[in-house]
Design an enzyme around this catalytic site. Structure first.
Site, PDB file in Angstrom:
ATOM      1  N   ASP A   9      41.571  35.752  38.450  1.00  0.00           N
ATOM      2  CA  ASP A   9      41.989  36.460  39.644  1.00  0.00           C
ATOM      3  C   ASP A   9      43.172  37.341  39.224  1.00  0.00           C
ATOM      4  O   ASP A   9      43.788  37.102  38.179  1.00  0.00           O
ATOM      5  CB  ASP A   9      42.406  35.441  40.715  1.00  0.00           C
ATOM      6  CG  ASP A   9      42.978  36.092  41.957  1.00  0.00           C
ATOM      7  OD1 ASP A   9      42.392  37.080  42.436  1.00  0.00           O
ATOM      8  OD2 ASP A   9      44.017  35.607  42.457  1.00  0.00           O
ATOM      9  N   ARG A  10      43.492  38.369  40.009  1.00  0.00           N
ATOM     10  CA  ARG A  10      44.589  39.268  39.636  1.00  0.00           C
ATOM     11  C   ARG A  10      45.898  38.883  40.322  1.00  0.00           C
ATOM     12  O   ARG A  10      46.795  38.336  39.706  1.00  0.00           O
ATOM     13  CB  ARG A  10      44.217  40.722  39.965  1.00  0.00           C
ATOM     14  CG  ARG A  10      45.131  41.733  39.296  1.00  0.00           C
ATOM     15  CD  ARG A  10      44.969  43.129  39.863  1.00  0.00           C
ATOM     16  NE  ARG A  10      45.773  43.263  41.078  1.00  0.00           N
ATOM     17  CZ  ARG A  10      45.980  44.405  41.715  1.00  0.00           C
ATOM     18  NH1 ARG A  10      45.409  45.515  41.298  1.00  0.00           N
ATOM     19  NH2 ARG A  10      46.729  44.444  42.795  1.00  0.00           N
ATOM     20  N   ASP A  11      45.987  39.152  41.638  1.00  0.00           N
ATOM     21  CA  ASP A  11      47.248  38.953  42.363  1.00  0.00           C
ATOM     22  C   ASP A  11      47.601  37.472  42.450  1.00  0.00           C
ATOM     23  O   ASP A  11      46.820  36.660  42.933  1.00  0.00           O
ATOM     24  CB  ASP A  11      47.153  39.557  43.766  1.00  0.00           C
ATOM     25  CG  ASP A  11      46.880  41.064  43.733  1.00  0.00           C
ATOM     26  OD1 ASP A  11      47.295  41.712  42.755  1.00  0.00           O
ATOM     27  OD2 ASP A  11      46.263  41.577  44.681  1.00  0.00           O
ATOM     28  N   ASP A  17      52.275  38.396  43.611  1.00  0.00           N
ATOM     29  CA  ASP A  17      51.541  38.726  44.825  1.00  0.00           C
ATOM     30  C   ASP A  17      52.545  39.052  45.932  1.00  0.00           C
ATOM     31  O   ASP A  17      53.732  38.747  45.814  1.00  0.00           O
ATOM     32  CB  ASP A  17      50.661  37.541  45.233  1.00  0.00           C
ATOM     33  CG  ASP A  17      49.522  37.942  46.148  1.00  0.00           C
ATOM     34  OD1 ASP A  17      49.453  39.124  46.543  1.00  0.00           O
ATOM     35  OD2 ASP A  17      48.702  37.072  46.481  1.00  0.00           O
ATOM     36  N   SER A  18      52.048  39.656  46.984  1.00  0.00           N
ATOM     37  CA  SER A  18      52.887  39.968  48.139  1.00  0.00           C
ATOM     38  C   SER A  18      52.025  39.941  49.391  1.00  0.00           C
ATOM     39  O   SER A  18      50.922  40.490  49.397  1.00  0.00           O
ATOM     40  CB  SER A  18      53.517  41.353  47.975  1.00  0.00           C
ATOM     41  OG  SER A  18      54.082  41.780  49.195  1.00  0.00           O
ATOM     42  N   ASP A  19      52.535  39.316  50.456  1.00  0.00           N
ATOM     43  CA  ASP A  19      51.818  39.333  51.729  1.00  0.00           C
ATOM     44  C   ASP A  19      51.727  40.758  52.278  1.00  0.00           C
ATOM     45  O   ASP A  19      50.887  41.049  53.118  1.00  0.00           O
ATOM     46  CB  ASP A  19      52.503  38.413  52.747  1.00  0.00           C
ATOM     47  CG  ASP A  19      52.298  36.938  52.407  1.00  0.00           C
ATOM     48  OD1 ASP A  19      51.283  36.617  51.731  1.00  0.00           O
ATOM     49  OD2 ASP A  19      53.139  36.109  52.803  1.00  0.00           O
ATOM     50  N   HIS A  93      36.369  45.802  50.092  1.00  0.00           N
ATOM     51  CA  HIS A  93      36.091  45.609  51.520  1.00  0.00           C
ATOM     52  C   HIS A  93      37.144  44.748  52.210  1.00  0.00           C
ATOM     53  O   HIS A  93      37.869  44.010  51.571  1.00  0.00           O
ATOM     54  CB  HIS A  93      34.711  44.968  51.694  1.00  0.00           C
ATOM     55  CG  HIS A  93      33.631  45.718  51.004  1.00  0.00           C
ATOM     56  ND1 HIS A  93      33.034  45.261  49.847  1.00  0.00           N
ATOM     57  CD2 HIS A  93      33.062  46.925  51.286  1.00  0.00           C
ATOM     58  CE1 HIS A  93      32.129  46.153  49.447  1.00  0.00           C
ATOM     59  NE2 HIS A  93      32.127  47.168  50.300  1.00  0.00           N
ATOM     60  N   CYS A  99      30.506  41.739  53.324  1.00  0.00           N
ATOM     61  CA  CYS A  99      29.919  42.194  52.062  1.00  0.00           C
ATOM     62  C   CYS A  99      29.525  40.992  51.211  1.00  0.00           C
ATOM     63  O   CYS A  99      29.879  39.860  51.513  1.00  0.00           O
ATOM     64  CB  CYS A  99      30.931  43.055  51.301  1.00  0.00           C
ATOM     65  SG  CYS A  99      32.424  42.122  50.852  1.00  0.00           S
ATOM     66  N   ARG A 102      33.032  39.974  48.375  1.00  0.00           N
ATOM     67  CA  ARG A 102      34.354  39.422  48.670  1.00  0.00           C
ATOM     68  C   ARG A 102      34.376  37.928  48.361  1.00  0.00           C
ATOM     69  O   ARG A 102      33.581  37.155  48.896  1.00  0.00           O
ATOM     70  CB  ARG A 102      34.717  39.681  50.137  1.00  0.00           C
ATOM     71  CG  ARG A 102      36.128  39.245  50.471  1.00  0.00           C
ATOM     72  CD  ARG A 102      36.548  39.736  51.845  1.00  0.00           C
ATOM     73  NE  ARG A 102      37.834  39.174  52.217  1.00  0.00           N
ATOM     74  CZ  ARG A 102      39.006  39.614  51.777  1.00  0.00           C
ATOM     75  NH1 ARG A 102      39.055  40.641  50.955  1.00  0.00           N
ATOM     76  NH2 ARG A 102      40.131  39.033  52.147  1.00  0.00           N
TER      77      ARG A 102
END
Length: 187
Positions: A9-11, A17-19, A93, A99, A102
């Site tokens: 995963d990336r974030d 990460d950020s909300d 998306h 989709c 996701r």
């Protein structure tokens, strides 16, 4: 023997990460040790693919060009450390778009398997959210949770999630990607 693929995963795993979403290359800041960990793993023969939901595109928070610039920064930093990211697959998306790509749906990994003519069953999938762990199980991957990003919150929710899906007992937990890389290389 060819080493297996490693799905990240990336974030929250590779970058902070950020909300409020990561909306620019300037806001894209690596989690300490993550870039070096990816480089180390690729030097050990692992092939790394990034699998990420990017609903900020659908929400209009950033453009495809900006997302591309963030990914170019990530790849450049890894290459400067002597590593390589083989592939990046993202879902553009929103959560209500229904989709197939996701996470926790399998579309992104299905596309990776088709493009690279591989089967990821048995590979590690590293994430910080329940969606990542559910995707790992859906594709018969080994689920790895990192506490960086939203991982601590996910870890606290695991007992309830395990009650719903006992297969989640197989989740291995590490503080961050660099700790998992150390485990994988030295195990």
């Amino acid at each position: 023997m060819d080493k297996q693929w490693l799905l990240l995963d990336r974030d929250g795993v590779i970058n902070h990460d950020s909300d409020a979403y990561i909306k620019s290359p300037e806001e894209w800041v690596p989690v300490p040790g993550s870039i070096e960990a990816i480089a180390q793993l690729t030097r050990q023969g692992y092939k790394v693919a990034v699998i990420t939901n990017q609903s900020g595109l659908a929400r209009g928070y950033f453009s495809l060009a900006t997302l591309s610039a963030m990914h170019n920064k990530m790849c450049r930093l890894v290459e400067e450390c002597g590593g390589q990211i083989e592939a990046i697959y993202f879902c553009p998306h929103g959560p209500d778009d229904n989709c197939s790509c996701r996470k926790p749906r399998t579309g992104l990994i299905d596309q990776l398997e088709q493009d690279k003519q591989i089967n990821v069953a048995g590979c590690y999938l590293v994430g910080d959210s329940l969606k990542d762990l559910q995707l790992a199980l859906a594709k018969n991957c080994q689920p790895i949770l990192v506490r960086s990003g939203k991982g601590e919150k996910t870890e606290q929710a695991l007992p309830n999630a395990i009650a719903q899906d006992p297969r989640l007992q197989a989740v291995k937990i590490f503080d961050r990607l660099s700790d998992f890389a150390y485990y994988l290389i030295n195990d």
